[in-house]
Design a protein around this motif. Structure first.
Motif, PDB file in Angstrom:
ATOM      1  N   ALA A 105       0.852  -1.186   0.000  1.00 10.86           N
ATOM      2  CA  ALA A 105       0.000   0.000   0.000  1.00 10.86           C
ATOM      3  C   ALA A 105       0.887   1.235   0.000  1.00 10.86           C
ATOM      4  O   ALA A 105       1.856   1.318   0.758  1.00 10.86           O
ATOM      5  N   THR A 106       0.568   2.163  -0.851  1.00 12.06           N
ATOM      6  CA  THR A 106       1.311   3.410  -0.903  1.00 12.06           C
ATOM      7  C   THR A 106       1.110   4.160   0.406  1.00 12.06           C
ATOM      8  O   THR A 106       0.041   4.100   1.006  1.00 12.06           O
ATOM      9  N   SER A 107       2.127   4.859   0.853  1.00 13.12           N
ATOM     10  CA  SER A 107       1.980   5.687   2.045  1.00 13.12           C
ATOM     11  C   SER A 107       0.854   6.690   1.828  1.00 13.12           C
ATOM     12  O   SER A 107       0.618   7.149   0.705  1.00 13.12           O
ATOM     13  N   THR A 108       0.180   7.032   2.903  1.00 16.00           N
ATOM     14  CA  THR A 108      -1.025   7.859   2.846  1.00 16.00           C
ATOM     15  C   THR A 108      -0.836   9.130   2.026  1.00 16.00           C
ATOM     16  O   THR A 108      -1.699   9.493   1.227  1.00 16.00           O
ATOM     17  N   GLU A 109       0.291   9.793   2.196  1.00 13.51           N
ATOM     18  CA  GLU A 109       0.487  11.078   1.507  1.00 13.51           C
ATOM     19  C   GLU A 109       0.594  10.953  -0.014  1.00 13.51           C
ATOM     20  O   GLU A 109       0.517  11.942  -0.730  1.00 13.51           O
ATOM     21  N   TYR A 110       0.751   9.716  -0.524  1.00 13.48           N
ATOM     22  CA  TYR A 110       0.862   9.509  -1.969  1.00 13.48           C
ATOM     23  C   TYR A 110      -0.318   8.732  -2.547  1.00 13.48           C
ATOM     24  O   TYR A 110      -0.292   8.337  -3.708  1.00 13.48           O
ATOM     25  N   GLY A 111      -1.349   8.528  -1.779  1.00 15.28           N
ATOM     26  CA  GLY A 111      -2.478   7.723  -2.199  1.00 15.28           C
ATOM     27  C   GLY A 111      -3.210   8.243  -3.423  1.00 15.28           C
ATOM     28  O   GLY A 111      -3.877   7.493  -4.118  1.00 15.28           O
ATOM     29  N   PHE A 112      -3.089   9.506  -3.717  1.00  8.46           N
ATOM     30  CA  PHE A 112      -3.770  10.127  -4.861  1.00  8.46           C
ATOM     31  C   PHE A 112      -2.880  10.222  -6.089  1.00  8.46           C
ATOM     32  O   PHE A 112      -3.337  10.535  -7.183  1.00  8.46           O
ATOM     33  N   LEU A 113      -1.610   9.972  -5.937  1.00 10.73           N
ATOM     34  CA  LEU A 113      -0.589  10.355  -6.919  1.00 10.73           C
ATOM     35  C   LEU A 113      -0.426   9.337  -8.045  1.00 10.73           C
ATOM     36  O   LEU A 113      -0.352   8.134  -7.804  1.00 10.73           O
ATOM     37  N   SER A 114      -0.347   9.839  -9.272  1.00  9.04           N
ATOM     38  CA  SER A 114      -0.052   8.999 -10.436  1.00  9.04           C
ATOM     39  C   SER A 114       0.792   9.804 -11.418  1.00  9.04           C
ATOM     40  O   SER A 114       0.781  11.044 -11.394  1.00  9.04           O
ATOM     41  N   SER A 115       1.488   9.100 -12.279  1.00 10.07           N
ATOM     42  CA  SER A 115       2.275   9.769 -13.320  1.00 10.07           C
ATOM     43  C   SER A 115       1.374  10.585 -14.235  1.00 10.07           C
ATOM     44  O   SER A 115       1.749  11.686 -14.665  1.00 10.07           O
ATOM     45  N   SER A 116       0.197  10.058 -14.539  1.00  8.52           N
ATOM     46  CA  SER A 116      -0.755  10.771 -15.404  1.00  8.52           C
ATOM     47  C   SER A 116      -1.164  12.097 -14.779  1.00  8.52           C
ATOM     48  O   SER A 116      -1.264  13.118 -15.468  1.00  8.52           O
ATOM     49  N   LEU A 117      -1.397  12.094 -13.473  1.00 13.04           N
ATOM     50  CA  LEU A 117      -1.769  13.317 -12.769  1.00 13.04           C
ATOM     51  C   LEU A 117      -0.639  14.345 -12.826  1.00 13.04           C
ATOM     52  O   LEU A 117      -0.874  15.528 -13.079  1.00 13.04           O
ATOM     53  N   VAL A 118       0.585  13.883 -12.633  1.00 18.45           N
ATOM     54  CA  VAL A 118       1.746  14.773 -12.701  1.00 18.45           C
ATOM     55  C   VAL A 118       1.821  15.438 -14.072  1.00 18.45           C
ATOM     56  O   VAL A 118       1.999  16.655 -14.180  1.00 18.45           O
ATOM     57  N   LYS A 119       1.658  14.641 -15.128  1.00 23.08           N
ATOM     58  CA  LYS A 119       1.729  15.191 -16.487  1.00 23.08           C
ATOM     59  C   LYS A 119       0.599  16.170 -16.759  1.00 23.08           C
ATOM     60  O   LYS A 119       0.807  17.200 -17.410  1.00 23.08           O
ATOM     61  N   GLU A 120      -0.588  15.874 -16.257  1.00 22.42           N
ATOM     62  CA  GLU A 120      -1.715  16.776 -16.481  1.00 22.42           C
ATOM     63  C   GLU A 120      -1.505  18.121 -15.780  1.00 22.42           C
ATOM     64  O   GLU A 120      -1.750  19.181 -16.363  1.00 22.42           O
ATOM     65  N   ILE A 121      -1.035  18.088 -14.557  1.00 18.67           N
ATOM     66  CA  ILE A 121      -0.761  19.335 -13.833  1.00 18.67           C
ATOM     67  C   ILE A 121       0.307  20.139 -14.567  1.00 18.67           C
ATOM     68  O   ILE A 121       0.154  21.344 -14.775  1.00 18.67           O
ATOM     69  N   ALA A 122       1.385  19.468 -14.965  1.00 18.45           N
ATOM     70  CA  ALA A 122       2.482  20.155 -15.666  1.00 18.45           C
ATOM     71  C   ALA A 122       2.014  20.714 -17.012  1.00 18.45           C
ATOM     72  O   ALA A 122       2.411  21.821 -17.399  1.00 18.45           O
ATOM     73  N   ARG A 123       1.185  19.973 -17.724  1.00 17.88           N
ATOM     74  CA  ARG A 123       0.689  20.401 -19.029  1.00 17.88           C
ATOM     75  C   ARG A 123      -0.024  21.757 -18.920  1.00 17.88           C
ATOM     76  O   ARG A 123       0.044  22.587 -19.818  1.00 17.88           O
ATOM     77  N   PHE A 124      -0.690  21.974 -17.789  1.00 18.34           N
ATOM     78  CA  PHE A 124      -1.432  23.214 -17.602  1.00 18.34           C
ATOM     79  C   PHE A 124      -0.685  24.227 -16.740  1.00 18.34           C
ATOM     80  O   PHE A 124      -1.272  25.198 -16.259  1.00 18.34           O
ATOM     81  N   GLY A 125       0.618  23.995 -16.569  1.00 24.11           N
ATOM     82  CA  GLY A 125       1.460  24.985 -15.912  1.00 24.11           C
ATOM     83  C   GLY A 125       1.457  24.967 -14.402  1.00 24.11           C
ATOM     84  O   GLY A 125       1.973  25.886 -13.770  1.00 24.11           O
ATOM     85  N   GLY A 126       0.886  23.925 -13.790  1.00 20.88           N
ATOM     86  CA  GLY A 126       0.857  23.848 -12.334  1.00 20.88           C
ATOM     87  C   GLY A 126       2.157  23.302 -11.762  1.00 20.88           C
ATOM     88  O   GLY A 126       2.932  22.650 -12.460  1.00 20.88           O
ATOM     89  N   PRO A 127       2.402  23.558 -10.488  1.00 22.19           N
ATOM     90  CA  PRO A 127       3.638  23.079  -9.849  1.00 22.19           C
ATOM     91  C   PRO A 127       3.571  21.578  -9.558  1.00 22.19           C
ATOM     92  O   PRO A 127       2.534  21.065  -9.135  1.00 22.19           O
ATOM     93  N   ILE A 128       4.666  20.896  -9.791  1.00 21.04           N
ATOM     94  CA  ILE A 128       4.722  19.448  -9.552  1.00 21.04           C
ATOM     95  C   ILE A 128       5.880  19.053  -8.650  1.00 21.04           C
ATOM     96  O   ILE A 128       6.064  17.873  -8.363  1.00 21.04           O
ATOM     97  N   ASN A 129       6.658  20.018  -8.181  1.00 20.27           N
ATOM     98  CA  ASN A 129       7.860  19.696  -7.402  1.00 20.27           C
ATOM     99  C   ASN A 129       7.544  19.019  -6.065  1.00 20.27           C
ATOM    100  O   ASN A 129       8.439  18.474  -5.441  1.00 20.27           O
TER     101      ASN A 129
END
Length: 161
Positions: A117-141
């Motif tokens: 099980a992924t640690s709680t703080e990463y339960g929502f996180l996916s590579s697709s989500l990272v790319k979508e945020i970055a595509r629209f100029g949001g911070p991903i760091n």
């Protein structure tokens, strides 16, 4: 015991790193293996992802990075691995992963699938989500290692720093 952690890792996230780090404490060797999937259109080449993951995991002595094309079970047998690692975030992950684990068991009864099980703080996180945020100029760091954030942001022409 050798464990295989297969995936596309496009890009590797802090959630992936969490699974890799924790599994490196459980197994003698962990092989993070990028599956070459002709049906996907990745942001980074396999070679770029290998380099990214190697840099991300360089502090973990028993982790190596590789790639393959074909069945994960075939790769695991070739590397004499007895465990396939899979990270779980949400219930829908479990349904898909359990089906794959049962299928793999019919192909290789001697290779086990272990779910972490992924640690709680990463339960929502996916590579697709990272790319979508970055595509629209949001911070991903806060979602990926710093060097990965720079690589992803460069692909989308972002200069958020």
């Amino acid at each position: 015991m050798i464990a295989i952690y297969p995936g596309s890792f496009d890009p590797i996230t802090l959630g992936h790193l969490d699974i890799i780090t924790r599994s490196s404490q459980l197994y003698r060797r962990v092989i993070v293996v990028i599956s070459r999937n002709p049906n996907k259109n990745p942001l980074f080449t396999v070679e770029e992802r290998i380099a990214q993951i190697r840099k991300t995991t360089q502090h973990l002595d028993n982790v190596e990075v590789d790639s393959f094309e074909g069945l994960t079970i075939t790769y695991a047998r070739d590397r004499q691995a007895k465990v396939l690692l899979r990270g779980l975030r949400v219930l829908s992950d479990f349904e898909k992963e359990l089906q794959m684990a049962h299928t793999n068991k019919t192909l290789a009864s001697d290779i086990e699938t272990v779910f972490l099980a992924t640690s709680t703080e990463y339960g929502f996180l996916s590579s697709s989500l990272v790319k979508e945020i970055a595509r629209f100029g949001g911070p991903i760091n806060h979602l990926v290692p710093e060097h990965i954030a720079l690589d992803v942001e460069k692909c989308y022409g972002n200069t958020l720093r």
